[in-house]
Design an enzyme around this catalytic site. Structure first.
Site, mmCIF file in Angstrom:
data_model
loop_
_atom_site.group_PDB
_atom_site.id
_atom_site.type_symbol
_atom_site.label_atom_id
_atom_site.label_comp_id
_atom_site.label_asym_id
_atom_site.label_seq_id
_atom_site.Cartn_x
_atom_site.Cartn_y
_atom_site.Cartn_z
ATOM 1 N N HIS A 165 59.755 53.169 -56.000
ATOM 2 C CA HIS A 165 59.948 52.228 -54.887
ATOM 3 C C HIS A 165 59.250 52.707 -53.609
ATOM 4 O O HIS A 165 58.361 52.031 -53.113
ATOM 5 C CB HIS A 165 61.428 51.926 -54.628
ATOM 6 C CG HIS A 165 62.173 51.461 -55.819
ATOM 7 N ND1 HIS A 165 61.790 50.349 -56.554
ATOM 8 C CD2 HIS A 165 63.284 51.941 -56.437
ATOM 9 C CE1 HIS A 165 62.628 50.175 -57.569
ATOM 10 N NE2 HIS A 165 63.542 51.135 -57.514
ATOM 11 N N ASP A 206 61.816 48.033 -64.166
ATOM 12 C CA ASP A 206 63.072 48.425 -63.530
ATOM 13 C C ASP A 206 64.275 47.669 -64.078
ATOM 14 O O ASP A 206 64.765 47.956 -65.162
ATOM 15 C CB ASP A 206 62.946 48.256 -62.015
ATOM 16 C CG ASP A 206 64.041 48.975 -61.231
ATOM 17 O OD1 ASP A 206 64.982 49.481 -61.849
ATOM 18 O OD2 ASP A 206 63.962 49.017 -59.998
#
Length: 451
Positions: A267, A318
């Site tokens: 991220h 994810d």
């Protein structure tokens, strides 16, 4: 040995025509020849690109994708979504996890991912006690890859011990994640026996919220393979780290020397300008999951600044709200367009195709983060190939980088026709060869989880 012949293929030096690709018995490419006639017995392909690595996956979250969208009281955020995720965790068993993992892997393959980095932190029962077979949850991912899907896998067992920056007690819903450092290191040693041509291992200290500084250092020294960690995903995490240490997460990592080519920062959404420059310059990979980051309201990554600093990127699925590499790349680019009110943010005068530029960058960064020789059609790389359908409505009449742009930004789906991993065909006609069996096992698993 497997032999393929592509009308056109994306090679490290660029697009080429009439490309002969041969792999050895271990599934590694031993020869690539251009301007070559198709030999007898070769599998004839149209437009071929390297398989894309998926550098960040929590496979179990596939079972809640699309099921956690109903708004509750108050403001919905990442932190309220996390409570819904804990409710799912309490319902998963080794058998259902394996079925979910196989489904995720098959869906990845059907859309052009050929290698999956599984950030695995579901270790124990809901009450925190071990399963009868202590490694069953980790081994489920490996079994799904070897016996069901055929995908390449980098398993990243995660160390998760605390519930907040440097020592806060974990929440009850986090009990299935928890391991002591000694238990974690023992797990790594036991999993070593699975290493092979399609299975690799790395480590994943979950985040600065979940490990102590000493634990992080010990995990980084436990292997010479890739190290993945969630970093600066949420503003609250940044604020908590600043309050506890006087430094933001990126600055703290840099101060401790935790950066470099082995590191993949998942991220990395809320970095300062200085952190962007220094982390990018270290050779680390930014592990971006644009569809999940949008779904959870994380924020927007500083893509232009990171690329300008020479930073490396890869993409991942994810939370599994999207299992399509083209859609992830599109979200990565179009989020920048919304933020900056411009177009073609990843494009440049020298490289004017944003989809193609991001595709190449994600191949290289994803391969680095996976710690395996993939991401290119070249001798010495694993023979992971994706054939695109030039007759698909989005791709008709296009070639080269313009075709990649159309795959990334076009409106359709189903551009992937065939996929091979380690020289073995696993997708034909856009469908996984075991799709029916895998989907039925997944259906049964979901009915157990959500009766």
């Amino acid at each position: 040995m497997a032999v393929f012949h592509a009308e056109t293929a994306l090679l490290p030096q660029g697009w080429a025509r009439d490309v002969l690709i041969e792999s050895d018995a271990a599934g590694m490419i031993r020869r690539v020849e251009t301007a070559a006639p198709p030999p007898p017995g070769a599998l004839r392909l149209a437009v071929v690109v390297p398989g894309m690595p998926n550098l960040h996956s929590h496979a179990f979250q596939r079972a809640m994708a699309g099921r956690a969208e109903r708004r509750g009281p108050g403001t919905d955020t990442f932190w309220t979504w996390r409570e819904a995720m804990y409710a799912l965790v309490a319902r998963i068993t080794p058998a259902t996890q394996r079925a979910i993992a196989a489904m995720v892997q098959a869906e990845c393959l059907e859309r052009g991912y050929t290698h999956l980095c599984e950030f695995h932190y579901l270790h124990r029962r809901p009450d925190g006690s071990p399963w009868p077979e202590a490694d069953a949850m980790a081994e489920g991912h490996i079994a799904a890859a070897l016996e069901e899907s055929g995908i390449g896998l980098t398993l990243l067992p995660s160390l998760y011990r605390y519930g907040g920056i440097f020592g806060r007690d974990p929440a009850p819903g986090q009990r299935p994640f928890l391991l002591e450092l000694a238990e974690y290191l023992a797990l790594l040693r036991r999993l070593e026996r699975y290493r092979g041509s399609r299975i690799a291992l790395g480590v994943a200290p979950h985040s600065l919220r979940a490990v102590s500084p000493d634990m992080l250092a010990a995990v980084a020294q436990a292997t010479d393979g890739p190290i993945h960690i969630h970093l600066a995903e949420q503003r609250r995490e940044v604020e908590e780290c600043l309050a506890a240490t006087g430094l933001t997460p990126g600055a703290w990592m840099l101060a401790r020397g935790h950066a470099g080519p082995r590191w993949c920062f998942i991220h990395a959404t809320h970095l300062t300008a200085t952190e962007v420059e220094e982390l990018a310059a270290s050779g680390a990979v930014a592990g971006l999951c644009p569809q999940t980051e949008a779904s959870l309201g994380d924020g927007i990554f500083a893509l232009p600044e990171w690329l300008a600093a020479g930073g490396r990127i890869g993409i991942g699925s994810d939370s599994q709200v999207c299992l399509d590499p083209a859609a992830e790349l599109r979200q990565l680019e179009t989020s920048q367009r919304l933020k900056l009110e411009q177009r073609s943010i990843a494009g440049s005068r020298a490289d004017p195709h944003p989809g193609a530029r991001l595709f190449r960058a994600a191949l290289a960064g994803g391969a680095q983060a996976a710690g395996v020789p993939i991401g290119a059609i070249a001798a010495g790389k694993r023979c992971d190939l994706v054939e695109l359908d030039p007759d698909h409505p989005d791709l008709i009449g296009l070639s080269g980088d313009a075709l990649l742009d159309a795959w990334v930004f076009g409106p359709g789906r189903g551009q992937v026709r065939r996929v091979a991993v380690a020289g073995q065909l696993v997708v034909e006609g856009g469908r996984h060869l075991r799709a029916g069996r895998i989907a039925e096992a997944y259906r049964r698993a979901l009915l157990q989880i959500w009766p």
